[in-house]
Design an enzyme around this catalytic site. Structure first.
Site, mmCIF file in Angstrom:
data_model
loop_
_atom_site.group_PDB
_atom_site.id
_atom_site.type_symbol
_atom_site.label_atom_id
_atom_site.label_comp_id
_atom_site.label_asym_id
_atom_site.label_seq_id
_atom_site.Cartn_x
_atom_site.Cartn_y
_atom_site.Cartn_z
ATOM 1 N N LYS A 38 0.814 -1.233 0.000
ATOM 2 C CA LYS A 38 0.000 0.000 0.000
ATOM 3 C C LYS A 38 0.840 1.272 0.000
ATOM 4 O O LYS A 38 0.453 2.263 -0.599
ATOM 5 C CB LYS A 38 -0.986 -0.013 1.161
ATOM 6 C CG LYS A 38 -0.355 0.012 2.532
ATOM 7 C CD LYS A 38 -1.397 -0.276 3.608
ATOM 8 C CE LYS A 38 -0.785 -0.139 4.975
ATOM 9 N NZ LYS A 38 -1.581 -0.822 6.005
ATOM 10 N N ARG A 132 -8.426 -1.049 16.465
ATOM 11 C CA ARG A 132 -8.769 -0.721 15.095
ATOM 12 C C ARG A 132 -9.740 -1.825 14.676
ATOM 13 O O ARG A 132 -10.688 -2.084 15.416
ATOM 14 C CB ARG A 132 -7.520 -0.617 14.208
ATOM 15 C CG ARG A 132 -7.769 0.311 13.000
ATOM 16 C CD ARG A 132 -6.556 0.499 12.113
ATOM 17 N NE ARG A 132 -6.291 -0.702 11.313
ATOM 18 C CZ ARG A 132 -5.301 -0.788 10.416
ATOM 19 N NH1 ARG A 132 -4.502 0.249 10.214
ATOM 20 N NH2 ARG A 132 -5.104 -1.893 9.728
HETATM 21 C C1 LIG Z 1 -0.726 -1.664 6.560
HETATM 22 C C2 LIG Z 1 -1.060 -2.947 7.152
HETATM 23 C C3 LIG Z 1 -0.056 -3.891 7.391
HETATM 24 C C4 LIG Z 1 1.405 -3.614 7.116
HETATM 25 O O1 LIG Z 1 1.942 -2.749 8.058
HETATM 26 P P1 LIG Z 1 3.524 -2.400 8.010
HETATM 27 O O2 LIG Z 1 3.729 -1.504 9.162
HETATM 28 O O3 LIG Z 1 3.754 -1.712 6.707
HETATM 29 O O4 LIG Z 1 4.245 -3.682 8.109
HETATM 30 C C5 LIG Z 1 -0.434 -5.125 7.914
HETATM 31 N N1 LIG Z 1 -1.722 -5.393 8.189
HETATM 32 C C6 LIG Z 1 -2.719 -4.523 7.972
HETATM 33 C C7 LIG Z 1 -4.125 -4.909 8.307
HETATM 34 C C8 LIG Z 1 -2.427 -3.265 7.451
HETATM 35 O O5 LIG Z 1 -3.412 -2.393 7.236
#
Ligand SMILES: *Cc1c(COP(=O)(O)O)cnc(C)c1O
Length: 364
Positions: A38, A132
């Site tokens: 992302k 969350r």
């Molecule tokens: C963005 C996200 C991740 C990845 O997080 P990082 O800090 O980039 O490793 C993993 N799980 C979910 C649900 C996310 O939204």
């Protein structure tokens, strides 16, 4: 030919090597990885580099990013990290697995899965304290029982996400809780949960010190692969490269000027008031990059320069030792926020530095 500015330089081989290092590291205790795309807007070349490094899945929070990667011909299992009711049909068409917490959404997914004659896999997210997304642990068994009866829906596992909203650490207690929940659901419902996804880049410390990882067999990693650090304390992970992304901008003014603004004070362009330090006359440079392009606090100059401030289109720096003439390049390292904004800005050119085993053309 001179390269365009501003630009973000992405060294794909460093991303591949980071992914490979982490796949080996986590693989030692049988944890496989989802590479999270992302922060790079689902860039197909970055996804390919992660896959070349050994990640088993590519995960993204935006269905549009998954569509982009699919269209570009990236071949992998795609995981959607954030599922919206209104996008259910597109989710069925584009993602193999999605993370879910609402039965109504899963019913909609089931509806479109039947219509498109597909089986859609689901990981149910559990709320373990970060507040969350997540089904409450007490409701989990009934939730999975209900979801599992829906046509063309397969519940493949459970997961949790910590260190995001609430800043709660994914420690041994939380991971044990997820393992225990897995056991009790399996016993309750007489099913097998194959994929237990314990978290994100903040899970590093837990893993590094864990004797036993319990049932956890998957992590979803973005930042550690891309930037080389864990995210509970933003410490560099030994063995990883932190310089896969660099931001380069052009100096458009370079002059000796006073350090103290002169005249009656009022608000700046963003409605803030400032106190400035008098450093006397010093060498100042302005670069053609601003708040509209990047998160200025997410930039760290790699040269002997200090960021003094910024407006929409300009960043002002003190040029401490070297002299940066106009037209010269200034280079910055990026934090996650800086990376996210830079990749999103249409004004910043994306420049990829080759990855030997990429099958996609190196264009942005
Ligand atoms: C963005 C996200 C991740 C990845 O997080 P990082 O800090 O980039 O490793 C993993 N799980 C979910 C649900 C996310 O939204």
């Amino acid at each position: 030919m001179a390269l365009l500015m501003p630009r973000i330089e992405v060294t794909l081989s460093k991303i591949r090597d980071n992914a490979q290092f982490l796949c080996n590291f986590y693989g030692r205790k049988k944890i496989d990885l989802m590479g999270v795309s992302k922060a790079v807007l689902g860039n197909p070349l970055v996804a390919e580099a992660m896959i070349a490094g050994g990640v088993k899945f590519i995960a993204d929070s935006r269905i549009e990013n998954i569509q982009t990667m699919r269209k570009a011909g990236v071949l992998t299992q795609f995981v959607l990290l954030r599922t919206a009711l209104s996008q259910a049909e597109s989710v069925i068409q584009n993602a193999d697995i999605s993370l879910n917490t609402e039965l109504e959404t899963i019913k909609e997914l089931s509806h479109y899965a039947v219509q498109h004659n597909k089986t859609h896999q689901i990981i149910v997210m559990v709320e373990l304290g970060d507040l969350r997304e997540g089904v409450l642990p007490k409701d989990l068994s009934q939730f999975i029982k209900d979801a599992d009866t829906l046509s063309n829906i397969q519940i493949v596992g459970i997961g949790c996400n910590l260190a995001c909203y609430g800043g709660i650490k994914p420690d041994n207690a939380k991971m044990c809780q997820l393992s225990e929940l897995t056991h009790s659901i399996e016993k309750d419902l007489q099913i097998n949960l194959a994929l237990i996804s314990g978290g994100n880049s903040a899970n590093y410390d837990w893993y590094a010190s864990a004797q036993d990882v319990g049932r956890i067999n998957n992590l979803r990693l973005g930042e550690s692969i891309l930037l080389g650090y864990e995210t509970a304390h933003r410490k560099t992970i030994p063995g990883l490269d932190t310089s896969a992304f660099k931001l380069v901008a052009e100096v458009i003014e370079s002059k000796k000027k006073p350090s103290l603004p002169n005249g009656k004070s009022c608000q700046d362009a963003f409605g803030n008031s400032h106190q400035y330090l008098d450093r006397g006359i010093h060498q100042r440079v302005i670069i053609a990059l601003g708040i509209q392009d990047v998160l200025v606090s997410g930039l760290s100059p790699l040269d002997d320069l200090e960021i003094l401030g910024a407006s929409s289109d300009h960043i002002i720096l003190e040029d401490r030792s070297t002299h940066f003439p106009i037209g010269s390049e200034v280079t910055f390292g990026l934090t996650y926020g800086g990376l996210l904004a830079a990749m999103t800005s249409p004004f910043i050119k994306k420049h990829f530095i080759g990855c030997p085993d990429s099958v996609l053309p190196l264009i942005s």
